[in-house]
Design a protein around this motif. Structure first.
Motif, short mmCIF file in Angstrom:
data_model
loop_
_atom_site.label_atom_id
_atom_site.label_comp_id
_atom_site.label_asym_id
_atom_site.label_seq_id
_atom_site.Cartn_x
_atom_site.Cartn_y
_atom_site.Cartn_z
N UNK A 1 61.21 83.33 23.10
CA UNK A 1 61.94 82.15 22.64
C UNK A 1 63.22 82.47 21.90
N UNK A 2 63.25 83.61 21.19
CA UNK A 2 64.42 83.94 20.37
C UNK A 2 64.33 85.38 19.89
N UNK A 3 65.45 85.93 19.44
CA UNK A 3 65.41 87.18 18.72
C UNK A 3 64.87 86.92 17.33
N UNK B 1 75.32 87.16 19.80
CA UNK B 1 75.97 85.86 19.60
C UNK B 1 75.55 85.28 18.25
N UNK B 2 74.25 85.27 18.00
CA UNK B 2 73.72 84.64 16.79
C UNK B 2 74.13 85.36 15.51
N UNK C 1 77.86 80.14 23.37
CA UNK C 1 76.96 79.24 22.64
C UNK C 1 76.55 78.07 23.53
N UNK C 2 77.52 77.50 24.23
CA UNK C 2 77.23 76.37 25.12
C UNK C 2 76.29 76.80 26.25
N UNK C 3 76.49 78.01 26.76
CA UNK C 3 75.62 78.51 27.83
C UNK C 3 74.20 78.73 27.30
N UNK C 4 74.09 79.29 26.12
CA UNK C 4 72.76 79.54 25.55
C UNK C 4 72.02 78.23 25.30
N UNK D 1 72.66 76.96 16.85
CA UNK D 1 73.79 77.05 17.77
C UNK D 1 74.60 75.75 17.78
N UNK D 2 73.92 74.62 17.70
CA UNK D 2 74.61 73.33 17.61
C UNK D 2 75.52 73.29 16.38
#
Length: 212
Positions: free
Chosen positions: A113-115, A176-177, A187-190, A204-205
């Motif tokens: 789900x995430x790093x 990115x994060x 960010x938009x792609x993720x 990210x939002x």
């Protein structure tokens, strides 16, 4: 070859860090077999629920390959599991695993789900400044949600069941994060990755809002 090196669980305990008592679940211990549910393993819990745990962060994995690198760099011996991870594995580096990847381990099925967002407890627990280097390198390990509850044994095999996208590995998502926070396109792609953890989507939002 994906191999489970150590299966680890543990309840939060109080530790003395520089003379100050702090409660943390980082001190897990290897176990031979344990049941996994939607919210995590039996006999396992977190202390800081704001940053750890929950359905999107039910399982934590850390690649065993990094142990040797950190041991050499800091001239220490790291006991398993030094990073509070449930699964210590080989063959599953951040660069080779993608957000949304689904794995079968034992009778369970789990999804990336995430790093992991590391905290200062990693440095305090191990007595060296691992945190800054983990953030710099993005060798954070990563987290899973549970798609199918079941049991994992210490000798369970690990199989990749499904890969939903091949652009954002855990390593790239971490970059990115943690470092490239003004990369609006990435960010938009993720944000289009449905399987991404809700907490990361919210972060990210917010990042996107600040850019615009």
């Amino acid at each position: 070859m994906k191999t489970l090196i150590s299966l680890n669980v543990g309840e939060p305990k109080e530790y003395l860090f520089n003379g100050k008592a702090e409660k943390t679940g980082i001190g897990k211990k290897p176990i031979t077999s344990v049941a996994l549910h939607k919210i995590g393993f039996d006999h396992d819990a977190v202390a800081s629920t704001e940053y750890h745990g929950g359905v999107d962060r039910a399982v934590c994995l850390y690649p065993y390959e990094h142990y040797g690198m950190w041991e050499k760099e800091f001239n220490i011996k790291l006991p398993l599991p030094a990073f509070g991870e449930n699964l210590t594995t080989t063959g599953m580096l951040e660069k080779d695993v993608y957000i949304g990847d689904t794995f079968e381990i034992g009778t369970t099925v789990i999804q990336v789900t995430q790093g992991r967002i590391p905290c200062a407890k990693i440095s305090k627990y191990n007595g060296v400044d691992l945190l800054s280097r983990i953030v710099e390198s993005c060798y954070t390990g990563y987290l899973f949600r549970v798609l199918k509850e079941g049991v994992i044994d210490a000798d369970s095999s690990i199989e990749l069941v499904e890969r939903v996208q091949e652009k954002y590995s855990v390593l790239k998502a971490n970059q990115i994060m943690l470092h490239d926070r003004k990369n609006a396109e990435a960010i938009e792609e993720m944000l289009q990755i449905e399987e991404l953890a809700t907490v990361w989507k919210n972060k990210l939002d917010n990042m996107l809002e600040k850019i615009k």
